[in-house]
Design a protein around this motif. Structure first.
Motif, mmCIF file in Angstrom:
data_model
loop_
_atom_site.group_PDB
_atom_site.id
_atom_site.type_symbol
_atom_site.label_atom_id
_atom_site.label_comp_id
_atom_site.label_asym_id
_atom_site.label_seq_id
_atom_site.Cartn_x
_atom_site.Cartn_y
_atom_site.Cartn_z
ATOM 1 N N SER A 44 0.818 -1.215 0.000
ATOM 2 C CA SER A 44 0.000 0.000 0.000
ATOM 3 C C SER A 44 0.848 1.261 0.000
ATOM 4 C CB SER A 44 -0.964 0.016 1.194
ATOM 5 O OG SER A 44 -0.267 -0.031 2.422
ATOM 6 N N SER A 53 1.022 -5.428 -7.687
ATOM 7 C CA SER A 53 -0.169 -4.585 -7.588
ATOM 8 C C SER A 53 -0.309 -4.109 -6.149
ATOM 9 C CB SER A 53 -1.426 -5.341 -8.035
ATOM 10 O OG SER A 53 -1.595 -6.537 -7.305
ATOM 11 N N ALA A 54 -1.005 -2.969 -5.983
ATOM 12 C CA ALA A 54 -1.042 -2.332 -4.666
ATOM 13 C C ALA A 54 -2.333 -1.549 -4.497
ATOM 14 C CB ALA A 54 0.162 -1.403 -4.499
ATOM 15 N N THR A 55 -2.521 -1.046 -3.294
ATOM 16 C CA THR A 55 -3.623 -0.134 -2.978
ATOM 17 C C THR A 55 -3.040 1.235 -2.655
ATOM 18 O OG1 THR A 55 -5.123 -1.848 -2.177
ATOM 19 C CG2 THR A 55 -5.459 0.380 -1.319
ATOM 20 N N HIS A 62 -4.302 -1.024 -10.114
ATOM 21 C CA HIS A 62 -4.225 -0.868 -8.670
ATOM 22 C C HIS A 62 -5.556 -0.400 -8.092
ATOM 23 C CE1 HIS A 62 0.079 -1.365 -9.187
ATOM 24 N NE2 HIS A 62 0.069 -0.377 -10.075
ATOM 25 N N ARG A 77 -3.046 -6.228 -3.948
ATOM 26 C CA ARG A 77 -3.907 -5.158 -3.463
ATOM 27 C C ARG A 77 -4.500 -5.513 -2.102
ATOM 28 N NH1 ARG A 77 -7.422 -3.224 -8.539
ATOM 29 N NH2 ARG A 77 -9.064 -3.413 -6.969
#
Length: 292
Positions: free
Chosen positions: A6, A51-53, A76, A268
């Motif tokens: 994140s 992938s991320a938030t 994302h 995520r």
């Protein structure tokens, strides 16, 4: 094990370390560096296929609509970080309700994605704010990642669980605390931010492996766009302790992040939250069956 990656999207002048020396009404006049930094982060994540938030301030979202759309286009998640980085324990419930409602609407209008996640500025949900989770649930948020289960001079809820839990017994919303490690019976902050910048990389590797292998849980890691920006302006009027926390090892952060995202598997936070919510629901169902 896929861990939760994140980014708390805020600029260098919006951080808690400088909140007593930079007034909010100054923000619009200062050097805006969040766009260039987030673009660098997006490219770094692409290199590692991670992938991320991106927990984003409403204040930033209102001014960076195209940036939010690009974050979503690259796969994302966009989530809420509140409007202007006001800590939750400094608000009452009505003020908090307006804050998270305004932020969610602004972000959704910017990027078209539904906002289901929230992170409190400076991990400021704790024992003083029992109403915060209730308000989040009432407004339809499905998860929060707002608790730091450690003792700290700026934040922390040392009594909170280390791993995912349901903060409300009547609602499936899940809280995903930022990662801690254990050493000789003590909890150590190990979820990113300044701790990741200042401490040797080997500490973070050890902590994440401990969580993944011994606890069999995903790590929840965070950092900020300004942490990869050694060229940002210096705030001379801030206390020495705040300046040390903010500026130490900025020049090393990007390389450490690149190593981290390549060494571990990242995803995520909404995906992690769904998985953990399903697990918690199954555990509750199993306990109910035993009780019957």
């Amino acid at each position: 094990m896929t861990n939760g990656l994140s980014v708390d999207v805020e600029d260098w002048f919006q951080v808690g370390a400088f909140e007593d020396v930079i007034e909010r009404d100054q923000w619009a006049t200062l050097d805006d560096r969040v766009e260039r930094n987030v673009h660098e982060i997006l490219d770094l994540f692409d290199e590692a296929d991670a992938s991320a938030t991106f927990f984003t301030l409403g204040w930033v979202a209102e001014r960076q609509k195209s940036l939010l759309r690009e974050i979503v286009a690259r796969g994302h998640e966009i989530a809420s970080h509140g409007w202007d980085h006001e800590r939750v324990f400094r608000m009452d419930r009505k003020t908090f309700a307006r804050d998270i409602e305004r932020t969610r609407k602004t972000i959704e209008d910017c990027c078209g994605d539904r906002v289901i996640g929230y992170r409190a500025p400076s991990f400021s949900i704790d024992h003083r704010t029992p109403w915060a989770f209730m308000e989040l649930a009432e407004q339809g948020y499905l998860y929060s990642s707002s608790v730091a289960p450690v003792a700290h001079d700026h934040y922390g809820w040392a009594e909170a669980p280390r791993f995912a839990f349901n903060p409300l017994p009547w609602d499936p919303m899940v809280e995903l605390p930022v990662t801690t490690a254990e050493f000789r019976g003590k909890r150590l902050a190990a979820g990113g931010g300044g701790f990741f910048r200042v401490l040797p990389y080997a500490f973070s590797r050890w902590a994440i492996r401990q969580v993944n292998r011994e606890a069999e849980k995903p790590a929840i890691f965070y950092f900020h766009p300004w942490e990869i920006d050694p060229g940002q302006p210096r705030v001379s009027g801030a206390p020495i302790k705040s300046r040390l926390r903010h500026y130490t090892n900025l020049h090393r952060m990007a390389d450490k992040l690149r190593q981290l995202v390549k060494e571990f598997s990242w995803g995520r936070i909404d995906v992690i939250a769904h998985r953990e919510a399903t697990r918690l629901q199954a555990e509750r169902a199993a306990k109910s069956s035993v009780a019957l």
